[in-house]
Scaffold this active site. Sequence first.
Site, short mmCIF file in Angstrom:
data_model
loop_
_atom_site.label_atom_id
_atom_site.label_comp_id
_atom_site.label_asym_id
_atom_site.label_seq_id
_atom_site.Cartn_x
_atom_site.Cartn_y
_atom_site.Cartn_z
N SER A 139 50.05 28.57 62.39
CA SER A 139 49.96 27.80 61.53
C SER A 139 49.73 26.30 61.51
CB SER A 139 51.94 27.36 61.49
OG SER A 139 53.10 28.08 61.95
N ARG A 176 46.71 24.69 58.69
CA ARG A 176 46.90 23.34 58.15
C ARG A 176 45.63 21.92 58.20
NH1 ARG A 176 51.82 25.41 58.99
NH2 ARG A 176 53.41 25.51 57.64
N ASP A 220 59.71 34.77 63.28
CA ASP A 220 58.67 35.69 63.84
C ASP A 220 58.82 36.36 64.34
OD1 ASP A 220 57.66 34.92 61.23
OD2 ASP A 220 55.91 33.67 62.16
N ARG A 234 60.94 43.21 57.69
CA ARG A 234 61.33 43.72 59.08
C ARG A 234 62.58 44.31 59.53
NH1 ARG A 234 57.08 38.06 60.68
NH2 ARG A 234 55.16 39.07 60.93
N ARG A 241 52.48 41.68 63.40
CA ARG A 241 53.93 41.57 65.27
C ARG A 241 54.91 42.65 65.31
NH1 ARG A 241 53.12 36.06 65.30
NH2 ARG A 241 53.60 35.15 62.76
C1 S3P Z 1 54.99 29.31 58.05
C2 S3P Z 1 56.04 30.00 58.49
C3 S3P Z 1 57.08 31.21 58.01
C4 S3P Z 1 56.66 32.19 59.40
C5 S3P Z 1 55.17 32.21 59.11
C6 S3P Z 1 54.65 31.49 59.86
C7 S3P Z 1 54.22 28.87 58.29
O1 S3P Z 1 57.57 31.11 56.58
O2 S3P Z 1 57.21 33.42 59.00
O3 S3P Z 1 54.81 33.10 59.95
O4 S3P Z 1 53.60 28.81 59.36
O5 S3P Z 1 54.72 27.78 57.76
P1 S3P Z 1 58.57 31.25 55.30
O6 S3P Z 1 57.65 29.57 55.69
O7 S3P Z 1 58.09 32.11 54.61
O8 S3P Z 1 59.35 31.06 56.22
#
Ligand code: S3P
Length: 445
Positions: free
Chosen positions: A28, A32, A326, A357, A402
């Site tokens: 994540s 970003r 996740d 999932r 995963r």
């Molecule tokens: C993430 C948000 C989550 C997560 C994904 C990463 C992110 O998804 O499942 O692996 O980096 O913002 P959602 O925003 O769809 O819940």
Amino acid sequence: MSSTSPTPLTARASGPISGRIRVPGDKSISHRALILGAMTVGESTISGLLEGEDVLNTAKAMGALGAKVERLGGGNWRIHGVGVAGFAQPAGPLDFGNSGTGCRLVIGAVAGCGITATFDGDASLRSRPMRRVLDPLEKMGARVISAAEGGRLPLTLQGAADPLPLEYESPVPSAQLKSAVLLAGLNAPGETIVIEAEATRDHTEKLLKHFGAKIVTKPHGEHGRRITLQGQPELEPAHVAVPADPSSAAFPLVAALIVAGSDLTLESVMLNPLRTGLFTTLREMGANIEELERRDEGEETANLRVRTSALKGVDVPAARAPSMIDEYLILAVAAAFAQGDTRMRGLKELRVKESDRLEATADMLRVNGVKVDVEGDDMIVHGMGATGVPGGGEVKTHMDHRIAMSALMMGLASISPVRIDDSAFIATSFPGFVETMRGLGAELS
Ligand code: S3P
């Protein structure tokens, strides 16, 4: 992901999972850091970037949008950004491969810019909902030129040269959706506000602040937040040190809990409280997870020492879902080895991940002899405890990294081997996973 033939892999009952490793950088934060670096004029640097395929696709997209993105080696990267609203018209479609995060965040960033871009991805990403991000972005002035059914990819979006600020109450707990609106709001005059009923990971907010934006977060209701971003900031170049990904650490961590005699240390794992629901749940189940050397590196981190533990079933509240969204696959594996039932509540969002999932987790366990019930949005795993998990099944991975890693971890402690139909997608989030696990004692071949 290249469409080569599938690479099956089998996990067998293994000796202890022991040693000391640092798992790759947080996915994540990696996405970003690249996007905000590209939206800032000047030179930003990143260390510890996850060099998995998902993040590499975001890096390529930033290059296609006009930023200069350089890979310096060893997880170090340099980005010469073009500024908020500085993106150039890309020459071709932006291909995000398997990555919902990369795609949705960049859709947000492009929506606040006066360019037109086409977004595409693999079969998994093409099946995932995009309407949830398009709805607020259209309110801000972006226009969908073309899209597949339900707003899905491939999708062509015309960004708004002068986006409107928006106050948006998010209908789903999604950090991707929140982030898309905030990134579009960077180029809007005045305040863009996102209200979430349940707090989701706050990496976008923290990094926006780190790059110099004015952003304020206040509590909202019992579990929610109200986030206010002041538009059109002068972002300043920054360095981002990416900590180790707790969602990747989860796989060797659970392997160490379920394989007899294990003693594993995971270094510098990020412990942002909006990401640690799995560790809380495992501790409630009786897991021996010790936190050592807690530090603040922009995000809180600690070394986690994990030893084999007798686990018991627990009831996991729905309110915890955003902090472990996740991790339900690997939690289900731990629950299969526990004594008693584990009920996981409120798993609706699991149906729209890299695969469905909820169904895939139930199938993964059932083909390996574990009883599972799905009741609405809840999943109940009937733990095998002292009887042991039979194993012996072949797990369909549905282009989902995963599922692949979770099924393999199950095979390390089950009575008969567990085979997966394809290990290729592991590279989207955890490059070197198989070699790393072998180095810790895992029998994977
Ligand atoms: C993430 C948000 C989550 C997560 C994904 C990463 C992110 O998804 O499942 O692996 O980096 O913002 P959602 O925003 O769809 O819940």
